[in-house]
Design a protein around this motif. Structure first.
Motif, PDB file in Angstrom:
ATOM      1  N   LEU A   4       8.361  -0.342  -1.483  1.00  0.00           N
ATOM      2  CA  LEU A   4       7.124   0.424  -1.645  1.00  0.00           C
ATOM      3  C   LEU A   4       6.910   0.664  -3.130  1.00  0.00           C
ATOM      4  O   LEU A   4       7.809   1.160  -3.816  1.00  0.00           O
ATOM      5  N   VAL A   5       5.744   0.324  -3.619  1.00  0.00           N
ATOM      6  CA  VAL A   5       5.415   0.499  -5.026  1.00  0.00           C
ATOM      7  C   VAL A   5       4.260   1.480  -5.148  1.00  0.00           C
ATOM      8  O   VAL A   5       3.216   1.298  -4.506  1.00  0.00           O
ATOM      9  N   GLN A   6       4.454   2.488  -5.969  1.00  0.00           N
ATOM     10  CA  GLN A   6       3.456   3.530  -6.117  1.00  0.00           C
ATOM     11  C   GLN A   6       2.681   3.384  -7.422  1.00  0.00           C
ATOM     12  O   GLN A   6       3.194   2.845  -8.411  1.00  0.00           O
ATOM     13  N   SER A   7       1.469   3.908  -7.401  1.00  0.00           N
ATOM     14  CA  SER A   7       0.644   3.929  -8.599  1.00  0.00           C
ATOM     15  C   SER A   7      -0.332   5.090  -8.504  1.00  0.00           C
ATOM     16  O   SER A   7      -0.500   5.686  -7.419  1.00  0.00           O
ATOM     17  N   GLY A   8      -0.948   5.416  -9.635  1.00  0.00           N
ATOM     18  CA  GLY A   8      -2.046   6.365  -9.604  1.00  0.00           C
ATOM     19  C   GLY A   8      -1.754   7.741 -10.155  1.00  0.00           C
ATOM     20  O   GLY A   8      -2.646   8.588 -10.176  1.00  0.00           O
ATOM     21  N   THR A  25       5.334  -4.244  -0.923  1.00  0.00           N
ATOM     22  CA  THR A  25       5.386  -5.498  -1.653  1.00  0.00           C
ATOM     23  C   THR A  25       6.533  -6.397  -1.206  1.00  0.00           C
ATOM     24  O   THR A  25       6.627  -7.528  -1.635  1.00  0.00           O
ATOM     25  N   GLY A  26       7.414  -5.890  -0.354  1.00  0.00           N
ATOM     26  CA  GLY A  26       8.573  -6.665   0.040  1.00  0.00           C
ATOM     27  C   GLY A  26       8.224  -7.782   1.002  1.00  0.00           C
ATOM     28  O   GLY A  26       7.175  -7.763   1.640  1.00  0.00           O
ATOM     29  N   PRO A  27       9.103  -8.736   1.121  1.00  0.00           N
ATOM     30  CA  PRO A  27       8.851  -9.876   2.020  1.00  0.00           C
ATOM     31  C   PRO A  27       8.921  -9.456   3.481  1.00  0.00           C
ATOM     32  O   PRO A  27       9.704  -8.605   3.850  1.00  0.00           O
ATOM     33  N   ASN A  28       8.086 -10.036   4.289  1.00  0.00           N
ATOM     34  CA  ASN A  28       8.101  -9.883   5.742  1.00  0.00           C
ATOM     35  C   ASN A  28       7.621  -8.537   6.256  1.00  0.00           C
ATOM     36  O   ASN A  28       7.168  -8.440   7.380  1.00  0.00           O
ATOM     37  N   PHE A  29       7.743  -7.503   5.449  1.00  0.00           N
ATOM     38  CA  PHE A  29       7.339  -6.181   5.901  1.00  0.00           C
ATOM     39  C   PHE A  29       5.872  -6.152   6.272  1.00  0.00           C
ATOM     40  O   PHE A  29       5.435  -5.325   7.056  1.00  0.00           O
ATOM     41  N   ALA A  80      -4.388  -4.021   4.306  1.00  0.00           N
ATOM     42  CA  ALA A  80      -4.009  -4.165   2.900  1.00  0.00           C
ATOM     43  C   ALA A  80      -2.589  -3.687   2.648  1.00  0.00           C
ATOM     44  O   ALA A  80      -2.108  -3.783   1.522  1.00  0.00           O
ATOM     45  N   PHE A  81      -1.917  -3.191   3.696  1.00  0.00           N
ATOM     46  CA  PHE A  81      -0.529  -2.718   3.605  1.00  0.00           C
ATOM     47  C   PHE A  81      -0.382  -1.625   2.560  1.00  0.00           C
ATOM     48  O   PHE A  81       0.556  -1.653   1.746  1.00  0.00           O
ATOM     49  N   THR A  82      -1.299  -0.683   2.586  1.00  0.00           N
ATOM     50  CA  THR A  82      -1.260   0.408   1.619  1.00  0.00           C
ATOM     51  C   THR A  82      -1.515   1.749   2.296  1.00  0.00           C
ATOM     52  O   THR A  82      -2.097   1.824   3.393  1.00  0.00           O
ATOM     53  N   SER A  83      -1.073   2.792   1.616  1.00  0.00           N
ATOM     54  CA  SER A  83      -1.422   4.161   1.978  1.00  0.00           C
ATOM     55  C   SER A  83      -1.876   4.859   0.704  1.00  0.00           C
ATOM     56  O   SER A  83      -1.461   4.484  -0.398  1.00  0.00           O
ATOM     57  N   ALA A  84      -2.737   5.865   0.860  1.00  0.00           N
ATOM     58  CA  ALA A  84      -3.250   6.583  -0.289  1.00  0.00           C
ATOM     59  C   ALA A  84      -3.209   8.078  -0.035  1.00  0.00           C
ATOM     60  O   ALA A  84      -3.310   8.533   1.119  1.00  0.00           O
ATOM     61  N   LEU A  85      -3.045   8.823  -1.100  1.00  0.00           N
ATOM     62  CA  LEU A  85      -3.117  10.283  -1.049  1.00  0.00           C
ATOM     63  C   LEU A  85      -4.180  10.714  -2.054  1.00  0.00           C
ATOM     64  O   LEU A  85      -3.965  10.595  -3.260  1.00  0.00           O
ATOM     65  N   GLN A  86      -5.313  11.154  -1.536  1.00  0.00           N
ATOM     66  CA  GLN A  86      -6.389  11.657  -2.387  1.00  0.00           C
ATOM     67  C   GLN A  86      -6.170  13.145  -2.590  1.00  0.00           C
ATOM     68  O   GLN A  86      -6.089  13.904  -1.621  1.00  0.00           O
ATOM     69  N   MET A  87      -6.082  13.548  -3.850  1.00  0.00           N
ATOM     70  CA  MET A  87      -5.788  14.940  -4.172  1.00  0.00           C
ATOM     71  C   MET A  87      -6.950  15.522  -4.974  1.00  0.00           C
ATOM     72  O   MET A  87      -7.264  15.021  -6.063  1.00  0.00           O
ATOM     73  N   ASN A  88      -7.572  16.533  -4.417  1.00  0.00           N
ATOM     74  CA  ASN A  88      -8.705  17.193  -5.064  1.00  0.00           C
ATOM     75  C   ASN A  88      -8.358  18.636  -5.399  1.00  0.00           C
ATOM     76  O   ASN A  88      -7.419  19.207  -4.846  1.00  0.00           O
ATOM     77  N   ASN A  89      -9.152  19.208  -6.297  1.00  0.00           N
ATOM     78  CA  ASN A  89      -8.952  20.610  -6.685  1.00  0.00           C
ATOM     79  C   ASN A  89      -7.489  20.871  -7.042  1.00  0.00           C
ATOM     80  O   ASN A  89      -6.875  21.823  -6.547  1.00  0.00           O
ATOM     81  N   LEU A  90      -6.961  20.037  -7.900  1.00  0.00           N
ATOM     82  CA  LEU A  90      -5.553  20.152  -8.256  1.00  0.00           C
ATOM     83  C   LEU A  90      -5.271  21.419  -9.043  1.00  0.00           C
ATOM     84  O   LEU A  90      -6.118  21.896  -9.819  1.00  0.00           O
TER      85      LEU A  90
END
Length: 127
Positions: A4-8, A25-29, A80-90
């Motif tokens: 699992l590769v994170q960004s943002g 990003t791993g193979p087969n997953f 797209a094999f992704t998850s996102a965390l949208q963070m507002n009003n930090l």
């Protein structure tokens, strides 16, 4: 092997927003990503890692920690094999390293049950 590769992450002023991503990003997953629940956790300096948000493998069930309710939104895109965390009003107290994790089986916020982890991404909320 699952990878699992994170960004943002980054620096944002109080009241601002950030969107974190967690990508396989791993193979087969890619054939099984949709079978994994994805959890988001964070660890602030000097504190233990704590639960933030969770989305089921189907994407139909979400669960949030009290501190995240109404401000954070977790999502996933199994194509797209992704998850996102949208963070507002930090807030400054949201400053932490944020981690995504993946697990099979029981829908749970218990981080000990998570099998795979991203590398973490720093979120700093400050003027």
């Amino acid at each position: 092997q699952v990878q699992l590769v994170q960004s943002g992450g980054g620096l944002v002023q109080p009241g601002g927003s950030l969107r974190l991503s967690c990508a396989h990003t791993g193979p087969n997953f890619e054939h099984y990503f949709s079978a994994y629940d994805i959890g988001w956790f964070r660890q602030a300096p000097g504190k233990e890692r704590e639960f933030v948000a969770l989305i089921s493998w189907t994407g139909t069930a979400m669960h949030y920690a009290e501190h995240a309710k109404g401000r954070f939104t977790v999502s996933r895109d199994n194509h797209a094999f992704t998850s996102a965390l949208q963070m507002n009003n930090l807030k400054p107290e949201d400053t932490a390293v944020y981690y995504c994790g993946a697990k099979l089986g029981q829908y749970t916020t218990n981080q000990a049950d998570y099998e795979y982890w991203g590398q973490g991404t720093q979120v700093t909320v400050s003027w």
